[in-house]
Structures are given as structure tokens and as C-alpha cells.
Design a protein around this motif. Structure first.
Motif, short mmCIF file in Angstrom:
data_model
loop_
_atom_site.label_atom_id
_atom_site.label_comp_id
_atom_site.label_asym_id
_atom_site.label_seq_id
_atom_site.Cartn_x
_atom_site.Cartn_y
_atom_site.Cartn_z
N LYS A 2 76.17 -25.66 38.62
CA LYS A 2 75.97 -25.32 37.21
C LYS A 2 75.89 -23.81 36.99
N VAL A 3 75.33 -23.08 37.96
CA VAL A 3 75.13 -21.64 37.79
C VAL A 3 75.80 -20.90 38.96
N GLY A 4 76.55 -19.85 38.61
CA GLY A 4 77.14 -18.99 39.64
C GLY A 4 76.48 -17.63 39.60
N PRO A 35 74.84 -2.45 44.20
CA PRO A 35 75.16 -3.88 44.04
C PRO A 35 74.40 -4.50 42.86
N TYR A 36 75.06 -5.40 42.15
CA TYR A 36 74.45 -6.20 41.08
C TYR A 36 74.76 -7.66 41.36
N VAL A 37 73.81 -8.54 41.06
CA VAL A 37 74.06 -9.98 41.13
C VAL A 37 73.53 -10.57 39.83
N ILE A 38 74.43 -11.13 39.02
CA ILE A 38 74.07 -11.57 37.67
C ILE A 38 74.40 -13.06 37.53
N PRO A 39 73.45 -13.86 37.01
CA PRO A 39 73.74 -15.31 36.86
C PRO A 39 74.64 -15.61 35.67
N PHE A 40 75.55 -16.52 35.87
CA PHE A 40 76.50 -16.95 34.83
C PHE A 40 76.69 -18.47 34.90
N SER A 41 76.97 -19.07 33.76
CA SER A 41 77.59 -20.39 33.79
C SER A 41 79.05 -20.18 34.23
N TYR A 42 79.73 -21.24 34.61
CA TYR A 42 81.13 -21.06 35.02
C TYR A 42 81.87 -22.36 34.80
N LEU A 62 84.80 -17.42 34.30
CA LEU A 62 83.55 -16.85 33.79
C LEU A 62 83.80 -16.39 32.37
N HIS A 63 82.78 -16.48 31.53
CA HIS A 63 82.98 -16.00 30.16
C HIS A 63 81.72 -15.30 29.66
N GLY A 64 81.89 -14.54 28.59
CA GLY A 64 80.74 -13.86 27.98
C GLY A 64 81.21 -12.95 26.88
N SER A 65 80.28 -12.15 26.38
CA SER A 65 80.59 -11.21 25.31
C SER A 65 81.64 -10.20 25.78
N THR A 66 82.46 -9.73 24.85
CA THR A 66 83.44 -8.68 25.20
C THR A 66 82.71 -7.40 25.62
N ALA A 67 81.40 -7.30 25.28
CA ALA A 67 80.62 -6.10 25.66
C ALA A 67 79.93 -6.27 27.01
N SER A 68 80.06 -7.41 27.65
CA SER A 68 79.34 -7.65 28.92
C SER A 68 79.76 -6.64 29.98
N ARG A 69 78.78 -5.94 30.50
CA ARG A 69 79.08 -4.94 31.53
C ARG A 69 79.69 -5.61 32.77
N ALA A 70 79.10 -6.75 33.16
CA ALA A 70 79.59 -7.44 34.36
C ALA A 70 81.06 -7.82 34.17
N LEU A 71 81.37 -8.40 33.03
CA LEU A 71 82.74 -8.88 32.82
C LEU A 71 83.72 -7.70 32.70
C1 FAD Z 1 71.56 -19.74 33.92
C2 FAD Z 1 72.23 -18.57 33.21
C3 FAD Z 1 73.53 -18.70 32.75
C4 FAD Z 1 74.14 -17.64 32.07
N1 FAD Z 1 75.44 -17.79 31.67
C5 FAD Z 1 76.07 -16.75 31.07
C6 FAD Z 1 77.44 -16.85 30.72
O1 FAD Z 1 78.13 -17.85 30.97
N2 FAD Z 1 78.01 -15.78 30.11
C7 FAD Z 1 77.31 -14.63 29.86
O2 FAD Z 1 77.88 -13.67 29.32
N3 FAD Z 1 76.03 -14.51 30.20
C8 FAD Z 1 75.38 -15.54 30.80
N4 FAD Z 1 74.07 -15.41 31.15
C9 FAD Z 1 73.40 -14.13 30.88
C10 FAD Z 1 73.82 -13.13 31.96
O3 FAD Z 1 73.02 -13.34 33.13
C11 FAD Z 1 73.71 -11.64 31.55
O4 FAD Z 1 72.38 -11.39 31.08
C12 FAD Z 1 74.69 -11.29 30.43
O5 FAD Z 1 75.99 -11.75 30.76
C13 FAD Z 1 74.77 -9.79 30.25
O6 FAD Z 1 75.44 -9.24 31.35
P1 FAD Z 1 75.66 -7.68 31.43
O7 FAD Z 1 76.28 -7.33 32.74
O8 FAD Z 1 76.38 -7.20 30.21
O9 FAD Z 1 74.16 -7.22 31.39
P2 FAD Z 1 73.53 -5.82 31.17
O10 FAD Z 1 72.52 -5.97 30.07
O11 FAD Z 1 74.55 -4.72 31.07
O12 FAD Z 1 72.80 -5.65 32.57
C14 FAD Z 1 71.93 -4.55 32.75
C15 FAD Z 1 70.79 -4.96 33.62
O13 FAD Z 1 70.05 -5.97 32.93
C16 FAD Z 1 69.48 -6.87 33.86
N5 FAD Z 1 69.96 -8.24 33.60
C17 FAD Z 1 71.16 -8.64 33.09
N6 FAD Z 1 71.21 -9.99 33.03
C18 FAD Z 1 70.02 -10.44 33.51
C19 FAD Z 1 69.48 -11.73 33.70
N7 FAD Z 1 70.18 -12.85 33.41
N8 FAD Z 1 68.25 -11.83 34.23
C20 FAD Z 1 67.53 -10.71 34.54
N9 FAD Z 1 68.00 -9.47 34.36
C21 FAD Z 1 69.24 -9.33 33.86
C22 FAD Z 1 69.92 -6.41 35.24
O14 FAD Z 1 68.94 -5.58 35.78
C23 FAD Z 1 71.18 -5.62 34.94
O15 FAD Z 1 71.48 -4.68 35.94
C24 FAD Z 1 73.43 -16.43 31.84
C25 FAD Z 1 72.14 -16.30 32.32
C26 FAD Z 1 71.54 -17.34 33.01
C27 FAD Z 1 70.13 -17.16 33.55
#
Ligand code: FAD
Length: 199
Positions: free
Chosen positions: A36-38, A48-55, A67-76
Motif C-alpha cells: 500500500k505504501v512505497g 538522502p531523502y526517503v518520503i512515503p507515497f501511495s503508488y 507515483l503521483h502528487g502535486s506538480t509542486a512536489s519536491r520529490a516528484l
Molecule cells: C502513507 C502516505 C502516503 C502518501 N501518499 C502520497 C502520494 O501518493 N502523493 C503525494 O504527493 N504525497 C503523498 N504523501 C505525502 C508525502 O509523503 C509528502 O509529504 C508529499 O508528497 C510532499 O513531498 P515533497 O517532497 O514535496 O515534500 P517537501 O515538503 O518538499 O519535503 C520537505 C521535507 O518535509 C519533510 N516531509 C515531507 N513529507 C513528509 C512526511 N510524509 N512525513 C514526515 N516528514 C515529511 C521531510 O523532512 C522533507 O525533507 C503520503 C504520505 C503518507 C504518510
């Protein structure tokens, strides 16, 4: 020569070394379909960064993970630029307790995928994949019946990335504790498994 080196390195990064007997590469697709979660790993300027996502994952396309998310998502945004990515999917199946501290453990199914991503650009492809992703999480849930058809503006404000999986590994731990006194019912202490698997 350089190409050969790179191929060797690539295969090596997905080789299970610790508890190699738990390596189950033939089950990687099954586990990805069940997860369910990647946890998405990438580096930016050496950090290194490790960020949780649905997939989304469909065993009909075994080398593709979405993977999907906002067009502003740093990770994406990083991944859309072609940064190498590692996606880990874990399912925790049980907590294993032993008569010996060292042998406390966990039962799990997990997959580690290495690859690179590309942006899925066309609205038709995005719409079909988002509908399929919703179905994966919510069996039977159908656009136009259970929720509104996805409007173009929602497609345009959401980034969809297709990770091409170059290599992956899968690992499984199951069963009870393996401590030296765990098979002996008369030994002092307790041992067993707290089952957590829900499907
Ligand atoms: C179970 C689960 C499923 C998710 N599924 C999606 C998805 O499908 N698509 C999606 O866009 N997002 C999803 N998210 C949210 C995702 O984890 C990020 O918060 C979001 O995508 C923003 O990413 P970013 O790189 O732009 O974050 P930014 O705000 O640029 O990240 C900056 C910093 O914020 C902190 N941060 C970011 N995310 C998290 C977090 N989840 N928990 C704690 N600290 C965090 C970290 O320190 C990171 O280095 C999910 C979260 C969870 C817990």
C-alpha cells in the motif's frame, strides 16, 4: 567496457546478502501488487531523502511502478528530472518473540526497486492510470458511478510519474522464533508470534 561495469554494478545492488535464504525474487511482483505504501528514496546534493507515497502497480506491467502528487512536489520534481530512485515496499506480518533476546524478530514481505522515472504526460493515459490506481486501493470503485469522472484541471494539477524498474529484490520472513530454546516447551520464558497480517 564502461557499459559492462555498469551492468555488473546494477545487478549487484539488488543482490540479497544478509539471510540470502529469505530472498524470494520470484515473489516481487506479488508483493508489489499487495503493498500500500512505497518509501521513495533519492538524493539531492548528496543528501538522502526517503518520503512515503501511495503508488500504483499492475502485475500486467511488471517493470512499472507509478507515483503521483502535486506538480509542486519536491520529490516528484527531482524524479521527473531523471534522478535515480529507490522505492521500498514493506508489509509487516508479525512480531516474533523468543526466549533469547537476540532472536526477537519480525515477519515481513518486502521489495526494493531501483530505477528511473519519466513523466506520464497525456491526459488519457493519466485518467486511465488514476482510475486503475483508485481501483487497486478500493476494489470495485468506478469513475462515473462511485465518484465523478476526473476533470482535466485535476489531471493537469497532478504529476504522474512512471518509475521504470531496472532491478528489484524481494525478501520474506515467516514462521516462529528461531532461538536455541524456542522449540523446548519446558524451557523458562515465553516465545511466539503476534500476528499482524490482515489479508
Ligand atoms: C502513507 C502516505 C502516503 C502518501 N501518499 C502520497 C502520494 O501518493 N502523493 C503525494 O504527493 N504525497 C503523498 N504523501 C505525502 C508525502 O509523503 C509528502 O509529504 C508529499 O508528497 C510532499 O513531498 P515533497 O517532497 O514535496 O515534500 P517537501 O515538503 O518538499 O519535503 C520537505 C521535507 O518535509 C519533510 N516531509 C515531507 N513529507 C513528509 C512526511 N510524509 N512525513 C514526515 N516528514 C515529511 C521531510 O523532512 C522533507 O525533507 C503520503 C504520505 C503518507 C504518510
Amino acid at each position: 567496457m564502461a557499459k559492462q561495469k555498469m551492468t555488473q554494478h546494477s545487478a549487484e545492488r539488488a543482490r540479497v546478502r544478509m539471510h540470502a535464504e529469505r530472498s524470494v525474487p520470484e515473489r516481487a511482483e506479488e508483493f508489489l501488487a499487495q503493498g500500500k505504501v512505497g518509501h521513495v528514496g533519492f538524493t539531492v546534493d548528496g543528501q538522502p531523502y526517503v518520503i512515503p507515497f501511495s503508488y500504483h502497480y499492475d502485475a500486467g506491467h511488471p517493470r512499472r511502478l507509478l507515483l503521483h502528487g502535486s506538480t509542486a512536489s519536491r520529490a516528484l520534481l527531482q524524479l521527473a528530472d531523471g534522478a535515480p530512485v529507490c522505492v521500498t515496499v514493506t508489509m509487516l506480518d508479525g512480531l516474533v518473540y523468543s526466549r533469547t533476546a537476540l532472536y526477537h524478530s519480525m515477519n515481513y514481505r518486502s521489495v526494493v526497486c531501483f530505477g528511473r522515472a519519466r513523466v506520464v504526460a497525456t491526459r488519457a493515459e493519466k485518467r486511465a492510470l488514476f482510475e486503475a490506481m483508485i481501483l487497486r486501493y478500493f476494489a470495485g470503485r468506478t469513475a462515473g458511478r462511485d465518484y465523478d469522472a476526473i476533470p482535466d484541471e485535476h489531471l493537469d494539477s497532478t504529476t504522474l510519474l512512471e518509475v521504470h524498474i531496472e532491478e528489484m529484490s524481494a525478501k520474506l520472513r515467516e514462521g516462529g522464533p528461531k532461538g536455541p530454546r524456542d522449540a523446548n516447551q519446558d524451557a523458562p520464558g515465553t516465545c511466539g508470534v503476534v500476528e499482524l497480517r490482515d489479508e
